[in-house]
Design a protein around this motif. Structure first.
Motif, PDB file in Angstrom:
ATOM      1  N   PRO A   1      18.281  48.076   6.896  1.00 39.08           N
ATOM      2  CA  PRO A   1      17.392  48.047   7.043  1.00 39.08           C
ATOM      3  C   PRO A   1      16.355  48.251   6.208  1.00 39.08           C
ATOM      4  O   PRO A   1      17.168  49.027   5.164  1.00 39.08           O
ATOM      5  CB  PRO A   1      16.689  48.807   8.456  1.00 39.08           C
ATOM      6  CG  PRO A   1      18.005  49.526   8.819  1.00 39.08           C
ATOM      7  CD  PRO A   1      19.110  48.796   7.434  1.00 39.08           C
ATOM      8  N   ALA A   2      15.168  48.682   5.858  1.00 43.62           N
ATOM      9  CA  ALA A   2      14.308  48.716   4.583  1.00 43.62           C
ATOM     10  C   ALA A   2      13.782  50.569   5.343  1.00 43.62           C
ATOM     11  O   ALA A   2      13.878  50.779   6.080  1.00 43.62           O
ATOM     12  CB  ALA A   2      13.132  47.873   4.492  1.00 43.62           C
TER      13      ALA A   2
ATOM     14  N   GLN B   1      23.924  56.759   1.355  1.00 46.06           N
ATOM     15  CA  GLN B   1      23.557  55.528  -0.234  1.00 46.06           C
ATOM     16  C   GLN B   1      23.136  55.119   0.095  1.00 46.06           C
ATOM     17  O   GLN B   1      21.055  54.167  -0.141  1.00 46.06           O
ATOM     18  CB  GLN B   1      24.717  55.409  -1.087  1.00 46.06           C
ATOM     19  CG  GLN B   1      25.105  56.603  -2.010  1.00 46.06           C
ATOM     20  CD  GLN B   1      26.115  55.806  -2.985  1.00 46.06           C
ATOM     21  OE1 GLN B   1      25.688  56.122  -4.280  1.00 46.06           O
ATOM     22  NE2 GLN B   1      26.288  55.354  -2.550  1.00 46.06           N
ATOM     23  N   ASN B   2      23.154  54.599   1.308  1.00 44.77           N
ATOM     24  CA  ASN B   2      22.297  52.889   2.469  1.00 44.77           C
ATOM     25  C   ASN B   2      20.453  53.391   2.429  1.00 44.77           C
ATOM     26  O   ASN B   2      19.181  53.566   1.506  1.00 44.77           O
ATOM     27  CB  ASN B   2      22.794  52.373   3.473  1.00 44.77           C
ATOM     28  CG  ASN B   2      23.958  51.787   2.885  1.00 44.77           C
ATOM     29  OD1 ASN B   2      24.168  51.472   2.302  1.00 44.77           O
ATOM     30  ND2 ASN B   2      24.846  52.066   3.098  1.00 44.77           N
ATOM     31  N   PRO B   3      20.283  54.725   3.456  1.00 45.29           N
ATOM     32  CA  PRO B   3      18.835  55.017   3.301  1.00 45.29           C
ATOM     33  C   PRO B   3      18.401  55.787   2.146  1.00 45.29           C
ATOM     34  O   PRO B   3      17.357  56.027   2.178  1.00 45.29           O
ATOM     35  CB  PRO B   3      18.695  56.331   4.539  1.00 45.29           C
ATOM     36  CG  PRO B   3      20.811  56.890   4.859  1.00 45.29           C
ATOM     37  CD  PRO B   3      21.262  56.062   3.811  1.00 45.29           C
TER      38      PRO B   3
ATOM     39  N   ALA C   1      14.981  61.586   4.122  1.00 47.51           N
ATOM     40  CA  ALA C   1      16.207  60.512   4.132  1.00 47.51           C
ATOM     41  C   ALA C   1      17.565  60.931   5.906  1.00 47.51           C
ATOM     42  O   ALA C   1      18.209  60.779   6.102  1.00 47.51           O
ATOM     43  CB  ALA C   1      16.894  59.320   3.162  1.00 47.51           C
ATOM     44  N   LEU C   2      17.708  61.943   4.520  1.00 48.78           N
ATOM     45  CA  LEU C   2      19.016  63.213   5.165  1.00 48.78           C
ATOM     46  C   LEU C   2      18.812  63.582   6.285  1.00 48.78           C
ATOM     47  O   LEU C   2      19.921  63.628   7.306  1.00 48.78           O
ATOM     48  CB  LEU C   2      19.237  64.439   3.753  1.00 48.78           C
ATOM     49  CG  LEU C   2      20.828  65.102   4.540  1.00 48.78           C
ATOM     50  CD1 LEU C   2      21.563  64.400   4.196  1.00 48.78           C
ATOM     51  CD2 LEU C   2      20.417  66.234   3.442  1.00 48.78           C
TER      52      LEU C   2
ATOM     53  N   TYR D   1      18.701  48.743  -0.078  1.00 52.99           N
ATOM     54  CA  TYR D   1      19.475  49.120  -1.287  1.00 52.99           C
ATOM     55  C   TYR D   1      21.035  49.251  -0.394  1.00 52.99           C
ATOM     56  O   TYR D   1      20.871  49.341   0.880  1.00 52.99           O
ATOM     57  CB  TYR D   1      19.462  49.971  -1.474  1.00 52.99           C
ATOM     58  CG  TYR D   1      18.703  50.243  -2.593  1.00 52.99           C
ATOM     59  CD1 TYR D   1      19.164  49.068  -4.223  1.00 52.99           C
ATOM     60  CD2 TYR D   1      17.474  51.125  -2.626  1.00 52.99           C
ATOM     61  CE1 TYR D   1      17.960  49.266  -5.241  1.00 52.99           C
ATOM     62  CE2 TYR D   1      15.947  50.552  -3.909  1.00 52.99           C
ATOM     63  CZ  TYR D   1      16.504  49.651  -4.824  1.00 52.99           C
ATOM     64  OH  TYR D   1      15.789  49.880  -6.043  1.00 52.99           O
ATOM     65  N   ALA D   2      22.275  48.663  -0.594  1.00 47.73           N
ATOM     66  CA  ALA D   2      23.795  48.845  -0.158  1.00 47.73           C
ATOM     67  C   ALA D   2      24.509  49.514  -0.963  1.00 47.73           C
ATOM     68  O   ALA D   2      24.059  48.942  -1.959  1.00 47.73           O
ATOM     69  CB  ALA D   2      23.837  47.281   0.673  1.00 47.73           C
ATOM     70  N   ALA D   3      24.962  50.474  -0.341  1.00 43.64           N
ATOM     71  CA  ALA D   3      26.170  51.618  -0.745  1.00 43.64           C
ATOM     72  C   ALA D   3      26.625  49.710  -1.536  1.00 43.64           C
ATOM     73  O   ALA D   3      27.302  49.320  -0.847  1.00 43.64           O
ATOM     74  CB  ALA D   3      25.997  51.774  -0.528  1.00 43.64           C
TER      75      ALA D   3
END
Lengths: 441, 327
Positions: free
Chosen positions: A307-308, A215-217, A244-245, A315-317
């Protein structure tokens, strides 16, 4: 006669004591709070002891191992039981708890007391609000938590490493500002011959591990699990989320071998063993890394926030929990629970909570120099709590999670198919669950 | 004449029995004051009753109730009552390719695991059949794995399989960590990893039953065969195997049932992963029934399908066993 008078006096005295005691005014002498079995629950018990000293009302923090915690609470809900007055529950439980009427509506209470404005907006949204954006609140953000990073400063600040990294990638080795930089650093430190690997990432298939890590990336690349109309198709499976994946899978290729089913415990293990240059983990598990008796690299361990993504979004999970009041207890106990939360939410108590090791969501405490200085990871934590994001809190979150877990693990760990296949399968699987539950037509 | 079981000897009337014992008719008919005589049957019933009640409460009622739930839409953690949906849960399961994949994985695992356990267990029994110095200790040591908890075994083997520091890869000659197989992270190897552990743990069980069968074979059969100059292979095929077969089939029956229920080892080693490569029916059942989903109705239906499959397979074995006895 003398005996009779003494008896009457004794009875009168008992009556006065019963009516006159502050706690006895409502007949409440103790409060039961349910939480999972871990260090923050012990800290809450200490806070509860302070409450008893101040008011005379005993607070019992009843702890259940994480593995059976939800089952125990859910069983109590189904029985409409009163074994607990308050429960510190996961954000993902909100949908079910509220739609089935297990939690007391705290909107009026949090608003009228001003408590609502004392916590970071993101934590109030994810720990307390349901449905999202409704402005209805059912929990006070208690234990804030989210994913962050721990890294080996001794490796990052080594002059040879710095020179070699800059020569290879064209920019200085430092805390990564973007996910691409994080990938470069992971790649750089992957040296199997030295027993060193660049990174540790969540891969656990059992419950929600790999989803929380990805989820973070995923969020930072503009992804979401569904839109405002609960559409997953075309939202989950975009070119950005596929990228992202692919990035997450590449990160896993720089992880220590054997971390194919790894979550928070394994992350700390590979870091403490010196196998990983940096690891992701919930902030709740970083105190162990700051302890030299556990982590031989404790003195040279640094921490940073997520990181962005390509557009600069971070975002952070979300981890952590909020405290809610049981809807099935009587009004006097509800009032006593409100009183406890009012006291617990004060800045002084929140500062004590943070000093003990609890992760406060109180804005003033998070910004205070004392909090930022008390632990090496607190600055990163305070920053992170402003950009947290959760998976889903609708009642069907378990079914959604099962779909995501399976396809993410099959692609990232099992190497099955492509990232596009995985994201398409996830979108279709989630759409099926959402359609079956009546969210989409 | 009324027969009283408590005084009845071999079906004779009480009066006759008492007459032989020298009791008067008054002594025969009048029980001691304040005591009622309990018949043998009543005593038997009283002793059995607690067990029957326990069985009904702990086994029969849940069995019947879960059968009812399998036809409903129900979640055990919801305050909503079960809603009757007929065969919907069953049709959903049987038409879902994911469930068929789970069944295929379970079948493959059971076939591989039970076959290898039978071969290894029988071979061990043949080796340990003859007495030699230390054979007792070796037999005991071989039996140790099956006395361990499966979840403990799974934790140990996770360490053994670990490509970073596990001992299996170096033993197999994989010394380069970059090319070493990742047993639990590779979809092609993960099921084999579980099979290896299961064979390691449960071959001793097959061995134990085979040893019991082998020790019961009369020695004169081999002596007669030796006089007839029968080869070792002929003796094995015509004497050893047929004599051991009933116990071997019982071992295979037990192991097959266990293999179809396999949960703890999978959960401890791979959690059904990578992806769903090792997701057996029991693991899927656990996820449906618990783990945030709590689909009690659907999971009850799946449990009944598994039960029917196990009963069908058991029947095949029992028929083969009966044929052996008759033949």
């Amino acid at each position: 006669m003398h005996k009779k008078s003494f008896l009457i006096l004794a009875l009168l005295g008992l009556l006065v004591l019963t009516l006159g005691a502050p706690a006895g005014a409502q007949g409440i002498t103790e409060l039961n709070i349910w939480w999972a079995e871990w260090d923050p629950a012990n800290y809450l018990q200490q806070i509860g002891n302070d409450y008893e000293a101040a008011t005379g009302i005993k607070v019992n923090v009843v702890q259940t191992p994480w593995g059976g915690y939800f089952d125990r609470v859910a069983t109590e809900w189904a029985a409409q039981g009163t074994a607990f007055d308050m429960v510190v529950g996961d954000s993902q439980w909100l949908g079910q708890a509220i739609t089935e009427g297990h939690y007391v509506d705290m909107t009026e209470f949090l608003t009228s007391t001003g408590i609502k404005d004392t916590v970071t907006p993101a934590t109030l949204t994810y720990y307390g609000e349901y449905p999202s954006g409704s402005g209805s609140y059912y929990a006070y953000p208690t234990e804030g938590d989210a994913n962050g990073w721990a890294y080996r400063k001794d490796l990052f600040e080594n002059p040879d490493n710095m020179a070699a990294f800059e020569a290879e990638f064209g920019y200085p080795l430092a805390i990564p500002q973007t996910w691409e930089q994080l990938r470069d650093i992971a790649k750089f430190f992957t040296r199997p011959d030295e027993g060193l690997y660049g990174i540790g990432v969540y891969t656990q298939i059992d419950y929600d591990g790999i989803t929380m890590g990805f989820q973070n990336p995923f969020f930072a690349y503009g992804g979401d699990w569904y839109d405002a109309e609960f559409n997953a198709l075309g939202v989950v499976d975009t070119p950005e989320t596929i990228a992202a994946l692919e990035l997450y899978k590449e990160l896993y290729s720089y992880a220590p071998p054997g971390t194919n089913n790894a979550f928070f415990a394994e992350m700390n293990d590979v870091f403490v063993n010196g196998q990983a240059a940096m690891i992701m983990n919930y902030f709740a598990f970083f105190p162990a890394l700051a302890n030299p008796e556990i982590n031989p690299f404790a003195e040279s361990t640094g921490y940073f926030s997520m990181p962005a993504g390509p557009s600069g979004e971070r975002y952070a999970a979300l981890g952590g929990q909020g405290i809610s009041i049981n809807a099935y207890i009587d009004d006097a106990r509800k009032q006593a629970s409100f009183d406890f939360i009012t006291w617990f939410a004060t800045q002084e108590v929140q500062a004590s909570w943070a000093a003990l090791g609890g992760y406060t969501c109180n804005i003033a405490v998070l910004e205070s120099p004392e909090f930022l200085a008390v632990a090496p990871f607190n600055a990163a934590f305070a920053e992170t709590m402003t950009f947290v994001k959760d998976f889903s809190n609708i009642p069907e979150f378990g079914q959604l999670l099962a779909v995501v877990q399976q396809y993410l693990h099959a692609y990232v760990v099992g190497g099955e198919g492509t990232a596009e296949d995985a994201m398409t399968s996830i979108a279709e699987g989630m759409d099926e669950v959402l359609a079956e539950a009546g969210y989409v037509g | 004449m009324r027969y009283v079981n408590s005084s009845n000897v071999k079906g004779r009337p009480v009066s006759q029995v008492n007459a032989q014992r020298g009791l008067s008719s008054r002594q025969e008919t009048v029980p001691p004051a304040g005591r009622r005589q309990l018949s043998d049957m009543r005593i038997v019933q009283l002793f059995i009753l607690p067990t029957i009640i326990l069985l009904i409460l702990m086994n029969i009622f849940p069995l019947i109730y879960s059968l009812f739930l399998s036809f409903t839409n129900y979640s055990v953690i919801s305050s909503d009552p079960p809603v009757w949906v007929g065969l919907e849960n069953y049709t959903h399961i049987l038409s879902d390719p994911d469930f068929w994949h789970n069944f295929a994985t379970t079948g493959t695992y059971a076939l591989l695991s039970v076959s290898l356990q039978t071969i290894v267990g029988f071979a061990l029994a043949m080796l340990l059949r003859s007495k030699f110095t230390g054979s007792g200790i070796i037999t005991t040591l071989v039996l140790v794995p099956m006395m361990l908890s499966p979840i403990v075994v799974a934790v140990f083997w996770r360490l053994i399989f670990n490509p970073s520091f596990g001992i299996l890869n170096p033993i197999l000659g994989f010394t380069d960590i970059n090319t070493s197989p990742e047993w639990l992270g590779d979809p092609a190897l993960a099921l084999w990893a579980i099979v290896i552990v299961d064979v390691w743990q449960w071959s001793p069980f097959v061995m134990l039953l085979c040893l019991a069968g082998l020790s019961a074979i009369p020695e004169y059969l081999y002596e007669a065969a030796a006089i007839d100059r029968a080869s070792a292979w002929f003796q094995f095929r015509r004497i050893t195997l047929p004599q051991v077969m009933p116990l071997l089939l019982i071992a295979v029956l037990f192991r097959t049932i266990e293999a179809f229920k396999q949960f703890d080892l999978v959960q401890g080693l791979t959690f059904g992963g990578p992806g769903d490569a090792t997701e057996t029916v029991s693991v899927e059942l656990y996820r449906l029934a618990f783990q945030g989903q709590f689909e009690t109705g659907l999971s009850s239906a799946l449990a009944y399908i598994v039960l029917v499959v196990i009963i069908a397979i058991s029947n095949l074995y029992i028929r083969a066993l009966n044929r052996l006895r008759e033949g």
